[in-house]
Write a protein that holds these residues in place. Structure first.
Motif: not given
Length: 244
Positions: A209-213
């Motif tokens: 869910r959060d790695a890219a951001g």
């Protein structure tokens, strides 16, 4: 120059961060070599568990400010630790700072001697514990993380254990470690792999869910004028300009 030591005893592969002159800072080279060693351990059916430890008095001082890894590389390393089909146990006898705590958070079990200390120092050099929060937020106490992420205060082993940053601590880390490794050696490899999948499911959801951001946030902060001032102040052993 080899940055990762490798030994094996009765199916337990020990990987040692071995750049003590740089306080085992997470350079691009060290991150790449550790990732390669983990890949080898994951493919080798003779490896029943991995111990991640260090030489010198520092487990890891966090990102190497002179040769930092790309945020994507650090995310990849943390995810590799979480996904490795072998239990990974951190063995700590020294100081852990910033990105080094991300390594601990990605390990399944972490044990430390009472000589160890811990601190999230990112805010003090003008960045945030963005990428390393991926394995830590699902596993550690959220109120404690709020305090220590925001202040950069130092924790001892008792507080680190209370907040979930480590599993256990003792005067002799190897006495603490011995029954853990014995238990892993007595466990069926397939059962260990499936049990690890159960335990890491929420952590991997956070990565998905959060790695890219968080990778983008880390890159933006590290390239900012605030971070340049913070890193320069750190290297010059002075307070940054924002200290009041």
């Amino acid at each position: 120059m080899t940055l990762i030591g490798r030994t094996r005893v009765r199916g337990v592969e020990t990987l040692s961060l071995d750049a003590p002159e740089r306080r085992n800072a997470l350079s691009a080279a060290l991150v790449g070599e550790l990732a390669g060693a983990l890949t080898d351990a994951g493919r080798d059916t003779g490896v029943r568990a991995v111990v991640l430890t260090h030489t010198g008095n520092t487990f890891s001082a966090g990102a190497d400010l002179r040769d930092p890894p790309a945020p994507e590389a650090l995310v990849g390393l943390l995810r590799q630790l979480v996904e490795l089909p072998r239990p990974v146990v951190a063995r700590v006898t020294g100081h852990v700072r910033a990105g080094g705590l991300g390594l601990l958070g990605a390990c399944d079990i972490a044990v430390a001697s009472h000589a160890a200390t811990f601190a999230f120092t990112e805010v003090r050099i003008g960045v945030a514990p963005a990428v390393i929060s991926l394995p830590l937020l699902p596993r550690a106490d959220p109120r404690a993380l709020a305090r220590y992420f925001l202040t950069g205060e130092r924790l001892d082993t008792a507080e680190a254990a209370r907040t979930g940053l480590i599993t256990a601590a003792g005067e002799d880390v190897d006495e603490v470690l011995a029954p853990i490794l014995d238990g892993l050696r007595r466990s069926a490899p397939e059962a260990l792999a499936e049990t690890k999948r159960l335990l890491t499911a929420r952590v991997l959801e956070t990565f998905d869910r959060d790695a890219a951001g968080l990778t983008a946030l880390s890159a933006r902060l590290f390239s900012s004028a605030t971070a340049r001032e913070g890193m320069t102040a750190f290297l010059e052993r002075r307070d940054p300009e924002w200290v009041v």
